[in-house]
Design a protein around this motif. Structure first.
Motif, PDB file in Angstrom:
ATOM      1  N   ASN A 250       0.825  -1.209   0.000  1.00  0.00           N
ATOM      2  CA  ASN A 250       0.000   0.000   0.000  1.00  0.00           C
ATOM      3  C   ASN A 250       0.859   1.258   0.000  1.00  0.00           C
ATOM      4  O   ASN A 250       0.528   2.252  -0.667  1.00  0.00           O
ATOM      5  CB  ASN A 250      -0.927   0.008   1.214  1.00  0.00           C
ATOM      6  N   GLU A 253       2.376   1.788  -3.467  1.00  0.00           N
ATOM      7  CA  GLU A 253       1.337   2.258  -4.390  1.00  0.00           C
ATOM      8  C   GLU A 253       0.992   3.727  -4.137  1.00  0.00           C
ATOM      9  O   GLU A 253       0.770   4.488  -5.082  1.00  0.00           O
ATOM     10  CB  GLU A 253       0.093   1.384  -4.252  1.00  0.00           C
ATOM     11  N   ARG A 254       0.948   4.137  -2.866  1.00  0.00           N
ATOM     12  CA  ARG A 254       0.636   5.537  -2.569  1.00  0.00           C
ATOM     13  C   ARG A 254       1.755   6.460  -3.050  1.00  0.00           C
ATOM     14  O   ARG A 254       1.493   7.506  -3.638  1.00  0.00           O
ATOM     15  CB  ARG A 254       0.413   5.720  -1.069  1.00  0.00           C
ATOM     16  N   ALA A 256       3.683   6.054  -5.443  1.00  0.00           N
ATOM     17  CA  ALA A 256       3.682   6.095  -6.903  1.00  0.00           C
ATOM     18  C   ALA A 256       2.744   7.173  -7.439  1.00  0.00           C
ATOM     19  O   ALA A 256       2.843   7.550  -8.621  1.00  0.00           O
ATOM     20  CB  ALA A 256       3.298   4.731  -7.462  1.00  0.00           C
ATOM     21  N   THR A 257       1.863   7.691  -6.595  1.00  0.00           N
ATOM     22  CA  THR A 257       0.959   8.756  -7.040  1.00  0.00           C
ATOM     23  C   THR A 257       1.637  10.118  -6.998  1.00  0.00           C
ATOM     24  O   THR A 257       1.050  11.112  -7.444  1.00  0.00           O
ATOM     25  CB  THR A 257      -0.314   8.788  -6.173  1.00  0.00           C
ATOM     26  N   TYR A 258       2.846  10.190  -6.428  1.00  0.00           N
ATOM     27  CA  TYR A 258       3.617  11.430  -6.397  1.00  0.00           C
ATOM     28  C   TYR A 258       4.747  11.358  -7.424  1.00  0.00           C
ATOM     29  O   TYR A 258       5.315  10.289  -7.663  1.00  0.00           O
ATOM     30  CB  TYR A 258       4.218  11.658  -5.003  1.00  0.00           C
ATOM     31  N   ASP A 259       5.100  12.492  -7.994  1.00  0.00           N
ATOM     32  CA  ASP A 259       6.176  12.560  -8.982  1.00  0.00           C
ATOM     33  C   ASP A 259       7.508  12.711  -8.264  1.00  0.00           C
ATOM     34  O   ASP A 259       7.868  13.808  -7.826  1.00  0.00           O
ATOM     35  CB  ASP A 259       5.940  13.742  -9.936  1.00  0.00           C
ATOM     36  N   TYR A 264       9.707  16.859  -3.103  1.00  0.00           N
ATOM     37  CA  TYR A 264       8.542  16.522  -2.283  1.00  0.00           C
ATOM     38  C   TYR A 264       8.966  16.316  -0.829  1.00  0.00           C
ATOM     39  O   TYR A 264       9.982  15.665  -0.539  1.00  0.00           O
ATOM     40  CB  TYR A 264       7.866  15.242  -2.788  1.00  0.00           C
ATOM     41  N   ASP A 332       0.022  13.585   3.822  1.00  0.00           N
ATOM     42  CA  ASP A 332      -0.663  12.386   3.337  1.00  0.00           C
ATOM     43  C   ASP A 332      -1.496  11.839   4.483  1.00  0.00           C
ATOM     44  O   ASP A 332      -0.951  11.436   5.517  1.00  0.00           O
ATOM     45  CB  ASP A 332       0.346  11.336   2.851  1.00  0.00           C
TER      46      ASP A 332
END
Length: 484
Positions: A250, A253-254, A256-259, A264, A332
């Motif tokens: 999880n 996968e989370r 991976a939603t950020y560039d 960041y 997050d």
């Protein structure tokens, strides 16, 4: 007219029948007193524990895999008796799995008394007693997550690092993630022992000794992670030794939603509004501080200036970012600092999505995260802390507790504020981070999970409620079995 011989024969048959009836009654009476048999509680018929057989007294071998582990219950300090109930949950793994149901079709517990005042190790049950109470669907097991693009840093002691290896193994073992631990100067033998154990758990661990103050070492981790990056590294993560990630899949996968090619600064502030007003809006290491490599490079360019800040470790990281870059915190909402202790049942019994991270499990409150995580081996990552409704008052939170509320509980959104029930804390102190909140149910009973034993493809969980003495503990054993 019948002969005398006929009357004598009939009389003998009557005598034999009478003797048999008398003998049978005696046996039933003696068996009802035997401590191998469960006694009904509050008039509940003895149905769920029928078929109990004594352990083999000659060699102690098992006579089946359907039993109550008396030794385990006695290891909790229970010596006289307990009230016991059992659920058997069969798991059918399916490629077509779309999600868990909100309701679990198991009966509300009706506890029955068992004796622990015995030298027997196990109390065997009939195989019929151990047939599935309910069958649920679960996802096909996922492959171990690939986290080779993540490097973690932790500042701690060698002793606390050793205590954290088993929890670390759940999320880091076999994933390719690297962990760099900064500790005090320690004996080579003790260091080698920890490294050996980490290797056994398939954890890529590097131990770096330092004579720096703990808070200085904490910030130095940013340079350690920068210097040890490789071509695959996308994220540098600062954590505490009691940070726990329930699901690496999880988390990957989370992220991976950020560039990750952009700067960041990802994390979570404290859940306590008052504390945030003191220490400012920043990411806390307990929830995990996630720094993309471009941001880490900017921090490394001003490392000496930032190192000169004298403040808390995670505060020093935020100061460096806020004063020398244009990057701001991305909160997050799956990350949790868990900045509250005492009664944390409301947080874990909320039924909300599985957290990406939790913290303070071995300091501010007591939670066996290793035992919690064992449910993932049976029914998948998101089965951990999954809340099922049993009835209007009863709810089951997998890996944490069985809950009996004092009245019907139909608020499926609000989190019960058990840790600080004051109106101010509910309306202002924690609502901004955890709301909506609802008042504490002062009369509820939480049967907390004591242990979770994975054996032969089955998971045996033990949930216990301990009333005031002299009442015996109430124990629910949940046995999970994967169907072939």
């Amino acid at each position: 007219m019948p002969s005398t011989r006929f009357f004598r024969t009939r009389q003998s048959v009557k005598s034999i029948i009478a003797a048999a009836v008398f003998l049978t009654a005696g046996i039933v009476f003696l068996l009802s007193k035997s401590h191998h048999f469960a006694e009904p509680i509050n008039g509940v018929p003895l149905t769920s524990l029928e078929g109990i057989a004594p352990e083999n007294e000659n060699d102690g071998t098992e006579s089946g895999d359907c039993y109550v582990d008396l030794d385990l219950l006695k290891s909790y300090g229970y010596k006289d008796s307990a009230q016991y109930e059992r659920w058997e949950i069969a798991v059918r793994r399916s490629a077509a799995f779309t999600g868990f149901s909100d309701k679990l079709n198991v009966p509300v517990p009706t506890f029955q008394k068992i004796s622990l005042n015995t030298d027997k190790h196990r109390m065997f049950l009939s195989q019929a007693r151990c047939s599935p109470t309910v069958t649920i669907e679960a996802p096909i097991p996922r492959a171990r997550a690939d986290a080779s693009h993540m490097a973690f840093g932790v500042s701690t002691s060698l002793e606390r690092l050793s205590e954290s290896l088993e929890p670390f193994a759940h999320w880091a073992g076999g994933t390719g993630a690297r962990i760099f631990a900064m500790v005090d100067v320690v004996p080579k033998k003790e260091k080698a022992k920890v490294l050996s154990r980490a290797q056994e758990l398939n954890i890529k661990l590097t131990i770096i000794e330092s004579r720096e103050e703990w808070l200085d070492r904490y910030f130095r981790l940013t340079k350690v992670l920068w210097d040890n990056r490789d071509a695959h590294t996308q994220w540098a993560v600062i954590i505490d030794d009691d940070t726990f990630f329930p699901s690496m899949s999880n988390l990957v996968e989370r992220l991976a939603t950020y560039d990750a090619t952009k700067p960041y600064y990802i994390g979570a502030p404290t859940e306590n509004w008052g504390q945030m007003n003191i220490f400012s809006y920043m990411a806390y290491g307990g929830a995990g501080i996630f720094l993309s490599i471009p941001l880490l490079q900017q921090m490394n360019d001003v490392y000496d200036e930032c190192y000169a800040f004298k403040d808390h470790g995670d505060k020093r990281i935020s100061q460096c970012i806020y004063q020398h870059t244009t990057t701001k915190l991305t909160w997050d909402r799956g990350l949790f600092q868990v900045d509250f202790g005492g009664d944390v049942t409301g947080f874990f019994e909320s039924g909300r999505p599985l957290p990406l991270s939790i913290h303070h499990w071995k300091s501010w409150y007591d939670l066996d995260v290793v035992a919690l995580s064992r449910a993932a081996d049976i029914c998948g990552d998101d089965c951990q802390l999954r809340r099922w409704r049993i009835s209007d008052k009863w709810y089951f939170v997998n890996g944490f507790s069985l809950v009996q509320y004092s009245s019907s509980m139909n608020d499926m959104t609000g989190m019960e504020q058990t840790w600080d029930p004051s109106d101010w804390a509910r309306e202002q102190g924690y609502a901004f981070s955890l709301g909506p909140l609802r008042p504490k149910d002062e009369g509820k009973k939480s049967y907390r999970m004591k242990s979770a034993i994975l054996e032969d493809g089955r998971l045996r969980q033990v949930y216990v409620y301990e009333p005031e003495e002299p009442s015996p503990p109430q124990i629910l054993e949940v046995v999970w079995t994967v169907m072939n």
